[in-house]
Design a protein around this motif. Sequence first.
Motif, PDB file in Angstrom:
ATOM      1  N   VAL A  58       0.841  -1.205   0.000  1.00 37.19           N
ATOM      2  CA  VAL A  58       0.000   0.000   0.000  1.00 37.19           C
ATOM      3  C   VAL A  58       0.868   1.244   0.000  1.00 37.19           C
ATOM      4  CG1 VAL A  58      -1.605   1.340   1.399  1.00 37.19           C
ATOM      5  CG2 VAL A  58      -2.003  -1.087   1.048  1.00 37.19           C
ATOM      6  N   ALA A  59       1.910   1.266   0.829  1.00 34.05           N
ATOM      7  CA  ALA A  59       2.782   2.438   0.902  1.00 34.05           C
ATOM      8  C   ALA A  59       3.497   2.679  -0.424  1.00 34.05           C
ATOM      9  CB  ALA A  59       3.799   2.252   2.029  1.00 34.05           C
ATOM     10  N   VAL A  60       4.058   1.612  -1.006  1.00 33.92           N
ATOM     11  CA  VAL A  60       4.806   1.770  -2.268  1.00 33.92           C
ATOM     12  C   VAL A  60       3.874   2.203  -3.399  1.00 33.92           C
ATOM     13  CG1 VAL A  60       6.151   0.549  -4.009  1.00 33.92           C
ATOM     14  CG2 VAL A  60       6.587   0.138  -1.587  1.00 33.92           C
ATOM     15  N   THR A  61       2.715   1.542  -3.508  1.00 29.59           N
ATOM     16  CA  THR A  61       1.783   1.896  -4.581  1.00 29.59           C
ATOM     17  C   THR A  61       1.265   3.310  -4.418  1.00 29.59           C
ATOM     18  OG1 THR A  61       1.115  -0.430  -4.645  1.00 29.59           O
ATOM     19  CG2 THR A  61      -0.281   1.138  -5.801  1.00 29.59           C
ATOM     20  N   THR A  62       0.994   3.725  -3.197  1.00 32.51           N
ATOM     21  CA  THR A  62       0.511   5.086  -2.960  1.00 32.51           C
ATOM     22  C   THR A  62       1.552   6.112  -3.390  1.00 32.51           C
ATOM     23  OG1 THR A  62      -0.828   4.316  -1.096  1.00 32.51           O
ATOM     24  CG2 THR A  62      -0.345   6.678  -1.214  1.00 32.51           C
TER      25      THR A  62
ATOM     26  N   ALA B  11      -7.824   2.211  -7.847  1.00 32.45           N
ATOM     27  CA  ALA B  11      -7.857   0.854  -8.401  1.00 32.45           C
ATOM     28  C   ALA B  11      -6.482   0.201  -8.329  1.00 32.45           C
ATOM     29  CB  ALA B  11      -8.350   0.885  -9.841  1.00 32.45           C
ATOM     30  N   LEU B  12      -5.429   0.973  -8.606  1.00 35.68           N
ATOM     31  CA  LEU B  12      -4.075   0.425  -8.501  1.00 35.68           C
ATOM     32  C   LEU B  12      -3.742   0.024  -7.065  1.00 35.68           C
ATOM     33  CD1 LEU B  12      -2.071   2.824 -10.857  1.00 35.68           C
ATOM     34  CD2 LEU B  12      -2.653   0.428 -11.260  1.00 35.68           C
ATOM     35  N   ILE B  13      -4.129   0.859  -6.106  1.00 37.09           N
ATOM     36  CA  ILE B  13      -3.854   0.542  -4.699  1.00 37.09           C
ATOM     37  C   ILE B  13      -4.610  -0.716  -4.275  1.00 37.09           C
ATOM     38  CG2 ILE B  13      -4.148   1.350  -2.333  1.00 37.09           C
ATOM     39  CD1 ILE B  13      -3.655   4.185  -3.353  1.00 37.09           C
TER      40      ILE B  13
ATOM     41  N   VAL C 212      -3.076  -4.283  -3.052  1.00 40.30           N
ATOM     42  CA  VAL C 212      -3.446  -4.928  -1.785  1.00 40.30           C
ATOM     43  C   VAL C 212      -3.865  -6.377  -2.024  1.00 40.30           C
ATOM     44  CG1 VAL C 212      -5.156  -4.936   0.080  1.00 40.30           C
ATOM     45  CG2 VAL C 212      -4.065  -2.796  -0.614  1.00 40.30           C
ATOM     46  N   ALA C 213      -4.654  -6.584  -3.093  1.00 41.55           N
ATOM     47  CA  ALA C 213      -5.100  -7.953  -3.389  1.00 41.55           C
ATOM     48  C   ALA C 213      -3.907  -8.851  -3.722  1.00 41.55           C
ATOM     49  CB  ALA C 213      -6.090  -7.934  -4.550  1.00 41.55           C
TER      50      ALA C 213
END
Length: 458
Positions: free
Chosen positions: A10-14, A158-160, A164-165
């Motif tokens: 989550v942190a990296v994608t954000t 949607a990317l986040i 996560v999934a």
Amino acid sequence: MRWALVKVCVAVTTMVVVAFAVPLGLVIKEMARDRAFSNAEREAAAIAPALSITTDRDQLEKVVASAASDSGMAVHIPASDGTKAVDIGRQRAADKDITTTRKLGRASTTEVPGGSTLLQPVALSSGEIAVAEVYVPESEVSNGVGTAWAVLAAVGVALIIGSVAVADRLGVRMVQPAQRLVEGAHELGEGKLGSRVPEEGPTELRLAAVAFNSMADQVVQLLANERELAADLSHRLRTPLTVLRLNTALLGDGPAAEQTRAAVAQLEREVDTIIRTAREAKPQTAAIGVGAGCDASEVVRERMDFWSALAEDEGRKVRVAGVDRPVRIPVARADLVAALDALLGNVFRHTPEGTAFAVDVHNGEDAVIVLVSDAGPGIVDPEAAMARGRGSGSDGSTGLGLDIVRRLAESTGGDVRIGSSVLGGTEVRIWIQLDGRAPLRRGHRGTVRRRRRGVGVR
């Protein structure tokens, strides 16, 4: 581990989404502004040919009306020789901005209430500079920006969610083998020797599962070897026991002869029990069920009848108390017999002849206490004696007797204490818990202590 992976993803994608979405949003906003002012420039350029030909107000009004899509255009023609200044349309820009544009001779923009204006200089045939003013409202500058930002935000969310999934699936793939390994270790520790762990998952966890299964197999093999060894050693005792049993037939009648025969018979039963238990495929770890157990009073009376004959021969005074009524305890009869024989045997073994001893049974609401006390020299170091009772063995004692007593008490959630008795010697206190709760700690003796008041037990 699973949630840690999710948090990291989550942190990296954000951070990635913010790094790309924010600049892209600013670019979209700037593109919308450029589009609005490009349209304004085209409208201003549409009237330039007419201004270079004529400055007639009527004709210019028609040209402005046809060139502008709304009423946002104005034309400012300066005064010249013999003519007045002409202003067509609604003026929104300040006079000084119009004058500055006319002097500089290049287009400029200025902020006005509700939006901006484009000031475009146009050369007239007379040599003067007219200024075409095109109004650009704020709504046109920001047209489509909100929608584009919403799309960017939706894509980022949607990317986040997708990250996560994916992280959750990866976490499950890593965590589940670790959880199965933990569960297998707990089951093996509880005596479930058939517990094994699937050898799957990441390489490290798969190797750990292989090592765990190998260890469990070795434990099973070692226990099997120990059981076979115990059975074999016990079986070797059958021959000398047979000789003893045959020799007891030659002792004739009398209390001593009967006592010897009973002892040999009991020894044969104990050896048979050891052999059967050692041959069992599974360890006996099942708890005593409801209604099972034995009557402690009956067992104490029986064992004291057995030992009283020897006590009489050695001149020992014997006292038994608290066995006048049934006292049910969640302990197998054979286990309680073994514990009492171990303690009473210690009295005869470690105290001189003529030393008195006593056995007391105290029944409470949630526990039963069995006290075995004597008037001997006592135990100098009770803690060391309890350590021997846990299998260390020292000072010429194997500690097996106290170990039998300790395991009996702890199987019910109770414990064992060694102290000084009112007779002046040693007191061994067996605390047997009736409701199967966790082992009691020092000082938690409420119910039975009140019932024991006045008995003289320390």
